[in-house]
Design a protein around this motif. Structure first.
Motif, PDB file in Angstrom:
ATOM      1  N   ALA A 324       0.823  -1.203   0.000  1.00  0.00           N
ATOM      2  CA  ALA A 324       0.000   0.000   0.000  1.00  0.00           C
ATOM      3  C   ALA A 324       0.862   1.259   0.000  1.00  0.00           C
ATOM      4  O   ALA A 324       0.567   2.229  -0.716  1.00  0.00           O
ATOM      5  N   LEU A 325       1.922   1.257   0.791  1.00  0.00           N
ATOM      6  CA  LEU A 325       2.787   2.433   0.900  1.00  0.00           C
ATOM      7  C   LEU A 325       3.374   2.832  -0.451  1.00  0.00           C
ATOM      8  O   LEU A 325       3.312   3.998  -0.848  1.00  0.00           O
ATOM      9  N   VAL A 326       3.917   1.866  -1.175  1.00  0.00           N
ATOM     10  CA  VAL A 326       4.594   2.219  -2.424  1.00  0.00           C
ATOM     11  C   VAL A 326       3.592   2.687  -3.477  1.00  0.00           C
ATOM     12  O   VAL A 326       3.936   3.510  -4.340  1.00  0.00           O
ATOM     13  N   ARG A 327       2.356   2.226  -3.399  1.00  0.00           N
ATOM     14  CA  ARG A 327       1.366   2.695  -4.371  1.00  0.00           C
ATOM     15  C   ARG A 327       0.888   4.105  -4.049  1.00  0.00           C
ATOM     16  O   ARG A 327       0.562   4.872  -4.961  1.00  0.00           O
ATOM     17  N   VAL A 328       0.849   4.460  -2.793  1.00  0.00           N
ATOM     18  CA  VAL A 328       0.530   5.851  -2.451  1.00  0.00           C
ATOM     19  C   VAL A 328       1.658   6.770  -2.905  1.00  0.00           C
ATOM     20  O   VAL A 328       1.411   7.847  -3.475  1.00  0.00           O
ATOM     21  N   LEU A 329       2.898   6.364  -2.677  1.00  0.00           N
ATOM     22  CA  LEU A 329       4.034   7.157  -3.153  1.00  0.00           C
ATOM     23  C   LEU A 329       4.000   7.277  -4.679  1.00  0.00           C
ATOM     24  O   LEU A 329       4.273   8.348  -5.234  1.00  0.00           O
ATOM     25  N   PHE A 330       3.672   6.190  -5.352  1.00  0.00           N
ATOM     26  CA  PHE A 330       3.537   6.189  -6.821  1.00  0.00           C
ATOM     27  C   PHE A 330       2.460   7.191  -7.252  1.00  0.00           C
ATOM     28  O   PHE A 330       2.675   7.988  -8.179  1.00  0.00           O
ATOM     29  N   ALA A 331       1.308   7.166  -6.577  1.00  0.00           N
ATOM     30  CA  ALA A 331       0.215   8.075  -6.930  1.00  0.00           C
ATOM     31  C   ALA A 331       0.604   9.529  -6.678  1.00  0.00           C
ATOM     32  O   ALA A 331       0.291  10.419  -7.489  1.00  0.00           O
ATOM     33  N   VAL A 337       3.426  15.718  -6.782  1.00  0.00           N
ATOM     34  CA  VAL A 337       3.775  16.096  -5.411  1.00  0.00           C
ATOM     35  C   VAL A 337       5.178  15.622  -5.068  1.00  0.00           C
ATOM     36  O   VAL A 337       5.972  16.342  -4.462  1.00  0.00           O
ATOM     37  N   LEU A 338       5.500  14.391  -5.443  1.00  0.00           N
ATOM     38  CA  LEU A 338       6.820  13.816  -5.212  1.00  0.00           C
ATOM     39  C   LEU A 338       7.590  13.785  -6.533  1.00  0.00           C
ATOM     40  O   LEU A 338       6.998  13.943  -7.606  1.00  0.00           O
ATOM     41  N   PRO A 339       8.902  13.575  -6.499  1.00  0.00           N
ATOM     42  CA  PRO A 339       9.695  13.540  -7.740  1.00  0.00           C
ATOM     43  C   PRO A 339       9.140  12.539  -8.749  1.00  0.00           C
ATOM     44  O   PRO A 339       8.658  11.465  -8.391  1.00  0.00           O
ATOM     45  N   ALA A 340       9.236  12.900 -10.027  1.00  0.00           N
ATOM     46  CA  ALA A 340       8.654  12.077 -11.098  1.00  0.00           C
ATOM     47  C   ALA A 340       9.248  10.679 -11.143  1.00  0.00           C
ATOM     48  O   ALA A 340       8.580   9.727 -11.544  1.00  0.00           O
ATOM     49  N   ARG A 341      10.495  10.526 -10.720  1.00  0.00           N
ATOM     50  CA  ARG A 341      11.133   9.204 -10.809  1.00  0.00           C
ATOM     51  C   ARG A 341      10.451   8.176  -9.909  1.00  0.00           C
ATOM     52  O   ARG A 341      10.539   6.972 -10.168  1.00  0.00           O
ATOM     53  N   LEU A 342       9.756   8.628  -8.854  1.00  0.00           N
ATOM     54  CA  LEU A 342       9.060   7.688  -7.980  1.00  0.00           C
ATOM     55  C   LEU A 342       7.818   7.103  -8.653  1.00  0.00           C
ATOM     56  O   LEU A 342       7.230   6.152  -8.142  1.00  0.00           O
ATOM     57  N   GLY A 343       7.429   7.665  -9.780  1.00  0.00           N
ATOM     58  CA  GLY A 343       6.287   7.139 -10.509  1.00  0.00           C
ATOM     59  C   GLY A 343       6.661   6.135 -11.580  1.00  0.00           C
ATOM     60  O   GLY A 343       5.801   5.682 -12.335  1.00  0.00           O
ATOM     61  N   ARG A 344       7.926   5.725 -11.625  1.00  0.00           N
ATOM     62  CA  ARG A 344       8.358   4.760 -12.626  1.00  0.00           C
ATOM     63  C   ARG A 344       7.988   3.342 -12.203  1.00  0.00           C
ATOM     64  O   ARG A 344       8.031   3.000 -11.025  1.00  0.00           O
ATOM     65  N   THR A 345       7.649   2.523 -13.184  1.00  0.00           N
ATOM     66  CA  THR A 345       7.308   1.131 -12.920  1.00  0.00           C
ATOM     67  C   THR A 345       8.256   0.213 -13.685  1.00  0.00           C
ATOM     68  O   THR A 345       8.874   0.624 -14.666  1.00  0.00           O
ATOM     69  N   HIS A 346       8.335  -1.032 -13.237  1.00  0.00           N
ATOM     70  CA  HIS A 346       9.170  -2.016 -13.916  1.00  0.00           C
ATOM     71  C   HIS A 346       8.520  -2.361 -15.256  1.00  0.00           C
ATOM     72  O   HIS A 346       7.320  -2.671 -15.302  1.00  0.00           O
ATOM     73  N   PRO A 347       9.256  -2.324 -16.345  1.00  0.00           N
ATOM     74  CA  PRO A 347       8.633  -2.535 -17.667  1.00  0.00           C
ATOM     75  C   PRO A 347       8.029  -3.922 -17.857  1.00  0.00           C
ATOM     76  O   PRO A 347       7.081  -4.080 -18.636  1.00  0.00           O
ATOM     77  N   PRO A 352       5.637  -0.758  -9.030  1.00  0.00           N
ATOM     78  CA  PRO A 352       6.234   0.577  -8.826  1.00  0.00           C
ATOM     79  C   PRO A 352       7.632   0.460  -8.232  1.00  0.00           C
ATOM     80  O   PRO A 352       7.871   0.739  -7.058  1.00  0.00           O
ATOM     81  N   ILE A 353       8.559   0.045  -9.058  1.00  0.00           N
ATOM     82  CA  ILE A 353       9.891  -0.332  -8.601  1.00  0.00           C
ATOM     83  C   ILE A 353      10.635   0.831  -7.944  1.00  0.00           C
ATOM     84  O   ILE A 353      11.346   0.649  -6.949  1.00  0.00           O
ATOM     85  N   ALA A 354      10.486   2.037  -8.485  1.00  0.00           N
ATOM     86  CA  ALA A 354      11.202   3.186  -7.927  1.00  0.00           C
ATOM     87  C   ALA A 354      10.729   3.502  -6.515  1.00  0.00           C
ATOM     88  O   ALA A 354      11.538   3.792  -5.625  1.00  0.00           O
ATOM     89  N   ALA A 355       9.424   3.437  -6.282  1.00  0.00           N
ATOM     90  CA  ALA A 355       8.894   3.697  -4.943  1.00  0.00           C
ATOM     91  C   ALA A 355       9.331   2.615  -3.965  1.00  0.00           C
ATOM     92  O   ALA A 355       9.595   2.889  -2.787  1.00  0.00           O
ATOM     93  N   ILE A 356       9.415   1.370  -4.429  1.00  0.00           N
ATOM     94  CA  ILE A 356       9.879   0.274  -3.571  1.00  0.00           C
ATOM     95  C   ILE A 356      11.313   0.522  -3.133  1.00  0.00           C
ATOM     96  O   ILE A 356      11.653   0.416  -1.948  1.00  0.00           O
ATOM     97  N   LEU A 357      12.162   0.866  -4.082  1.00  0.00           N
ATOM     98  CA  LEU A 357      13.580   1.084  -3.774  1.00  0.00           C
ATOM     99  C   LEU A 357      13.790   2.304  -2.881  1.00  0.00           C
ATOM    100  O   LEU A 357      14.762   2.367  -2.125  1.00  0.00           O
ATOM    101  N   ALA A 358      12.878   3.276  -2.959  1.00  0.00           N
ATOM    102  CA  ALA A 358      13.004   4.474  -2.113  1.00  0.00           C
ATOM    103  C   ALA A 358      12.500   4.211  -0.693  1.00  0.00           C
ATOM    104  O   ALA A 358      13.082   4.701   0.285  1.00  0.00           O
ATOM    105  N   ALA A 359      11.417   3.450  -0.566  1.00  0.00           N
ATOM    106  CA  ALA A 359      10.778   3.277   0.742  1.00  0.00           C
ATOM    107  C   ALA A 359      11.398   2.171   1.586  1.00  0.00           C
ATOM    108  O   ALA A 359      11.504   2.294   2.811  1.00  0.00           O
TER     109      ALA A 359
END
Length: 495
Positions: A324-331, A337-347, A352-359
């Motif tokens: 749930a946390l990484v999807r809120v960060l993704f949204a 609101v947050l840097p665009a790179r946190l909205g990247r997903t694994h192809p 939401p790989i970027a949010a996972i690696l950040a959180a």
């Protein structure tokens, strides 16, 4: 060729659709109602909460443990019904953050986002500590000379690796893992509780509910602690984009989770309160209440098996909370609101790989540091639970206030949902204030204060920088999914 066949072969163009959803990148329409329920149940972790939270409630409301849990169940159901008012109208990975933004506007949405991020992160930390604590408790029983501090440290590290692997592997795997773990854990704990009730003998449910005069302050503080056993029931809403028929399945998963877990908690509370009363012992003084009762009534091996299930349930809770946390960060990233790179997903995996690696380094790092420093896991769990409860309940209050405003704005206001939402918001707010004043230790209060300060700073800074944005992106139909759908030239959905 029939008229229907001609209409399908040469449909009338329908304009106004984007080429991509605002939340593109996730694996859309890939999981069903069972997976959604698994997400909410995993985040709630009923097998773990059935023992841990009952113990914590008994410490602040010893004469009203069962009553506090019943009150929390009723209140949680009211919040679940309110959250469902949003969930049955649109699918959003941001869940409470998006719902509040759509109802009360950007500033309130940012506040809800900050609160729910704190809540999800703190409960994930609590879960990692809880799983490690129970593993150390079990291993210590088998090898008395084992250093529990080192065991907790190693366990937190290994759990973090497991959580990372499951999150990155994709939502279907994480949901199925959570479902399997929780189904087995809940079955074990329910069977054990049922056996204990038989050995304890006839139980006076009324006496267990209210054994004597109840202190209202203690009941309120206990109800807030008990509410932490339910927090996370709404996390299936963060998977709305990835769900099949989300407007139908997400509300069912949310309310169903509250009903099922509420029944398990009441059973657990009655069993533990009655069992320790029959033994003439203090429930709040126990390190592992269900295990102690199992030993006292000759069911020691079953208690050990249940403890394994509890440790696994905590781990599933960490996975569910992080999902749930990484999807809120993704949204929040997709909203700007947050840097665009946190909205990247694994192809390929569509996670939401970027949010996972950040959180994950933060969520895993805090429990790991506490374990290395030798902090008592139970004290650390109390602090992280207090912080998590504050974040969750603040977000629940905001979404309950937002619901009637949102329904009026879209022309679907009705009295009964508004009454449920307003009453839930008022009771939640009063209970939270009572808890913060009288129901928490000084270290937990300081931690809550720091979390609130950081949230206020975030809302202030983000609000000033993103004042012109309309927050609350949700999943939208795209041209390719609509018969005759056409995206205007050069136009795609919001990034």
């Amino acid at each position: 060729m029939t008229a229907l066949a001609r209409a399908i072969a040469r449909p009338t163009p329908v304009a106004g659709f984007g080429e991509r959803s605002p939340l593109h990148g996730l694996e859309r329409r890939s999981i069903g109602i069972v997976d959604l329920a698994a997400q909410s149940v995993a985040a709630v972790a009923p097998a773990a909460a059935a023992t841990t939270v009952v113990l914590l409630v008994s410490g602040v409301a010893p004469g009203a443990t069962v009553a506090a849990i019943v009150a929390a169940a009723v209140l949680s159901f009211g919040v679940a019904r309110t959250v469902s008012e949003f969930a049955r109208r649109f699918a959003a990975a941001g869940a409470l953050y998006t719902y509040t933004a759509r109802g009360l506007g950007p500033r309130a949405g940012l506040a809800a986002g900050a609160a729910v991020v704190v809540g999800y992160a703190a409960i994930a930390m609590f879960s990692l500590l809880g799983s490690a604590y129970y593993l150390a408790y079990l291993l210590g029983g088998w090898w008395p000379g084992l250093d529990r501090g080192s065991t907790v440290t190693i366990a937190v590290l290994l759990e973090s690796v497991v959580v990372a692997a499951v999150l990155m592997a994709g939502i279907r795997l994480s949901a199925r893992v959570a479902l399997l773990v929780e189904a087995v854990s809940v079955a074990l704990i329910v069977v054990l509780l049922g056996a204990l009730l038989i050995f304890i003998g006839p139980v006076d449910v009324v006496a267990a509910l209210a054994p004597g005069p109840i202190d209202p302050v203690a009941l309120a503080a206990g109800a807030v602690i008990a509410l932490t056993a339910f927090v996370g029931f709404e996390t299936s809403a963060t998977l709305g984009v990835e769900s099949v028929a989300p407007l139908r399945n997400v509300p069912r998963a949310i309310t169903g989770t509250v009903v099922i877990t509420g029944a398990v908690y009441v059973l657990a509370a009655i069993t533990q309160v009655s069992g320790f009363h029959a033994l003439g012992q203090d429930l709040a003084a126990s390190a592992s209440p269900v295990n102690d009762l199992a030993v006292a009534y000759g069911l020691g091996p079953w208690g050990t098996v249940a403890d394994v299930g509890i440790a696994a349930s905590f781990l599933a809770c960490a996975i569910g909370s992080m999902t749930a946390l990484v999807r809120v960060l993704f949204a929040m990233s997709r909203d700007g609101v947050l840097p665009a790179r946190l909205g990247r997903t694994h192809p390929r995996l569509r996670t939401p790989i970027a949010a996972i690696l950040a959180a994950l380094p933060i969520v895993a790092g805090v429990p790991l540091v506490l374990a290395i420093l030798g902090v008592d896991p139970r004290e650390a769990m109390q602090v992280t639970l207090s912080v998590g409860a504050t974040g969750y309940i603040a977000a629940y209050v905001l979404v309950c206030v937002a619901a009637p405003v949102f329904l009026r704005r879209i022309g679907e206001f009705t009295l009964w949902p508004a009454v449920i939402a307003v009453v839930s918001a008022l009771v939640l707010g009063a209970a939270l204030v009572t808890f913060l004043i009288a129901g928490s230790d000084p270290i937990a209060l300081v931690s809550v204060g720091v979390a609130v300060l950081l949230a206020v700073v975030f809302v202030t800074v983000a609000g000033r920088r993103r004042r012109s944005l309309t927050l609350g992106a949700y999943d939208e139909p795209v041209a390719a999914q609509v018969l005759g759908g056409v995206a205007p030239p050069g136009r795609s959905a919001r990034e």
